[in-house]
Design an enzyme around this catalytic site. Structure first.
Site, short mmCIF file in Angstrom:
data_model
loop_
_atom_site.label_atom_id
_atom_site.label_comp_id
_atom_site.label_asym_id
_atom_site.label_seq_id
_atom_site.Cartn_x
_atom_site.Cartn_y
_atom_site.Cartn_z
N VAL A 65 13.14 -19.16 21.73
CA VAL A 65 13.66 -18.51 22.87
C VAL A 65 15.16 -17.81 22.70
O VAL A 65 15.39 -16.51 22.91
CB VAL A 65 13.82 -19.16 24.16
N GLY A 116 11.32 -11.70 15.23
CA GLY A 116 11.98 -11.56 14.00
C GLY A 116 12.24 -10.04 13.52
O GLY A 116 12.36 -9.27 14.38
N ASN A 144 14.44 0.42 6.98
CA ASN A 144 13.32 0.26 6.00
C ASN A 144 13.38 1.65 5.13
O ASN A 144 12.46 1.85 4.41
CB ASN A 144 12.05 0.13 6.93
N LYS A 160 15.20 -5.96 4.60
CA LYS A 160 15.57 -4.80 5.65
C LYS A 160 16.87 -5.33 6.32
O LYS A 160 17.60 -4.21 6.51
CB LYS A 160 14.69 -4.88 6.75
N MET A 192 0.59 -6.09 14.75
CA MET A 192 1.35 -5.23 13.59
C MET A 192 0.91 -5.73 12.25
O MET A 192 1.08 -5.06 11.16
CB MET A 192 2.70 -5.76 13.81
N ASP A 197 9.84 1.89 11.63
CA ASP A 197 8.43 0.94 11.89
C ASP A 197 8.24 1.35 13.30
O ASP A 197 6.96 1.52 13.56
CB ASP A 197 9.07 -0.43 11.71
N LYS A 237 0.73 -1.20 -0.07
CA LYS A 237 0.13 0.08 -0.08
C LYS A 237 0.90 1.29 -0.07
O LYS A 237 0.21 2.46 -0.05
CB LYS A 237 -0.88 -0.16 1.33
P1 ATR Z 1 9.45 -10.76 10.26
O1 ATR Z 1 10.61 -10.13 9.65
O2 ATR Z 1 8.30 -10.68 9.43
O3 ATR Z 1 9.47 -10.85 11.82
P2 ATR Z 1 10.59 -13.66 10.62
O4 ATR Z 1 12.07 -12.84 10.95
O5 ATR Z 1 10.82 -14.86 9.64
O6 ATR Z 1 9.64 -12.44 9.90
O7 ATR Z 1 9.92 -13.73 12.20
C1 ATR Z 1 8.63 -14.37 12.15
C2 ATR Z 1 8.53 -14.40 13.53
O8 ATR Z 1 7.08 -15.00 13.72
C3 ATR Z 1 9.34 -15.33 14.49
O9 ATR Z 1 9.18 -14.37 15.84
C4 ATR Z 1 8.73 -16.50 14.37
O10 ATR Z 1 9.09 -17.56 15.57
P3 ATR Z 1 10.60 -18.09 15.42
O11 ATR Z 1 11.67 -17.15 15.88
O12 ATR Z 1 10.42 -19.11 16.55
O13 ATR Z 1 10.47 -18.71 14.11
C5 ATR Z 1 7.07 -16.15 14.56
N1 ATR Z 1 6.12 -17.04 14.06
C6 ATR Z 1 6.12 -17.44 12.76
N2 ATR Z 1 5.05 -18.17 12.71
C7 ATR Z 1 4.63 -18.46 13.97
C8 ATR Z 1 3.52 -19.29 14.73
N3 ATR Z 1 2.90 -20.08 13.85
N4 ATR Z 1 3.49 -19.31 15.95
C9 ATR Z 1 4.16 -18.54 16.78
N5 ATR Z 1 5.22 -17.86 16.24
C10 ATR Z 1 5.34 -17.86 14.97
#
Ligand code: ATR
Length: 274
Positions: free
Chosen positions: A154, A129, A87, A66, A215, A103, A16
């Protein structure tokens, strides 16, 4: 000549940002063009160089670039330096490049706008993440009573605590470590909503009168917004305001003019619902 800007990401079709910046430009009388550019996952650095070579003035960077954008040689704001992700890139005359992450500013502005000040509050962030990395410093600057980062893995939350611990009261847990704790504000920065899922958090983790913020955003309430409403949240907000807020901060960096976000949020919301 019209100044050129763009957002680079993959995927990018549903961004968007072009609409948002077109509205900001109209609102402030700025002469600029802004487009969405799909970039191959292995072609980011080349795409940025090509954009600059054609006289482009600035870029927004979104998933998955990013962190790669942070590697580009630039003068980074302190918050971008620490976050390890940017970003916004600003190409100035004389070859200078400024890099920032907006952000978190967008998120905090939207929380305040919705009557949710962070000062003295117990705040929980779900996820560790890229989306979360950029918002921790601006949240800690608001001086919450405490900020807990809960993540499936964790170790990733622990890593963020190490990076940001000197700014404020910050700790990391797994979702099962939340038992017995309560928070005034819960912010979802996981990608779980994309899959229509909610992280496994305790039913009583939201304090009475507390609010939730996802978010993510969409036409309908996200899975986490629905969880929030089912668990008595005073407010269950989505991330549309954060999106517009980060765009406004980028626009300000580029143009030195602050656009109004509220009418743009309203217009996008109406268009999404139509
Ligand atoms: P982004 O840049 O969008 O934050 P990312 O770096 O892949 O993407 O991070 C995704 C986040 O969503 C992570 O905190 C991930 O948990 P992990 O670090 O354990 O992978 C979390 N995440 C994704 N799917 C999830 C789910 N179904 N339940 C809980 N946490 C989830």
């Amino acid at each position: 000549m019209t100044d050129r800007y763009a957002v680079m990401g993959n995927p990018i079709a549903h961004s968007k940002s072009p609409q948002i910046h077109a509205r900001f430009a109209a609102q402030t009388g700025q002469d600029l063009a802004y487009e969405a550019m799909l970039v191959a996952t292995d072609g980011f650095v080349e795409a940025v160089a090509a954009f600059r070579a054609k006289g482009g003035k600035g870029l927004n960077i979104t998933v998955p670039f990013k962190q790669e954008a942070w590697q580009i040689e630039a003068e980074r704001t302190p918050r971008a330096q620490r976050a390890g992700a940017v970003n916004t890139l600003c190409f100035l005359d004389g070859g200078r490049v400024l890099a920032d992450t907006t952000d978190g500013v967008g998120l905090v502005a939207d929380l305040l706008q919705n009557g949710l000040p962070l000062r003295g509050q117990r705040v929980l962030i779900l996820g560790a993440g890229g989306a979360v990395r950029g918002v921790i410093e601006p949240i800690l600057e608001q001086q919450p009573a405490l900020l807990v980062i809960a993540n499936r893995t964790v170790a990733k939350a622990d890593e963020l605590v190490q990076i940001f611990a000197d700014i404020g009261a910050l700790s990391a847990v797994g979702f099962d470590g939340l038992a017995g704790q309560q928070f005034d504000l819960i912010i979802n920065g996981t990608a779980a909503s994309l899959e229509g899922e909610v992280p496994p958090i305790p039913d009583d983790v939201l304090a009475a009168g507390g609010s939730c913020y996802d978010m993510m955003y969409g036409k309908d309430a996200t899975a986490f917004q629905r969880w929030a409403m089912q668990h008595g949240a005073a407010q269950a907000l989505d991330g549309l305001g954060m999106l517009v807020g980060q765009a406004a901060e980028s626009f300000y960096l580029w143009r030195g003019v602050r656009p109004e976000v509220a009418p743009v949020i309203q217009q996008l919301r109406a268009a999404m619902q139509a």
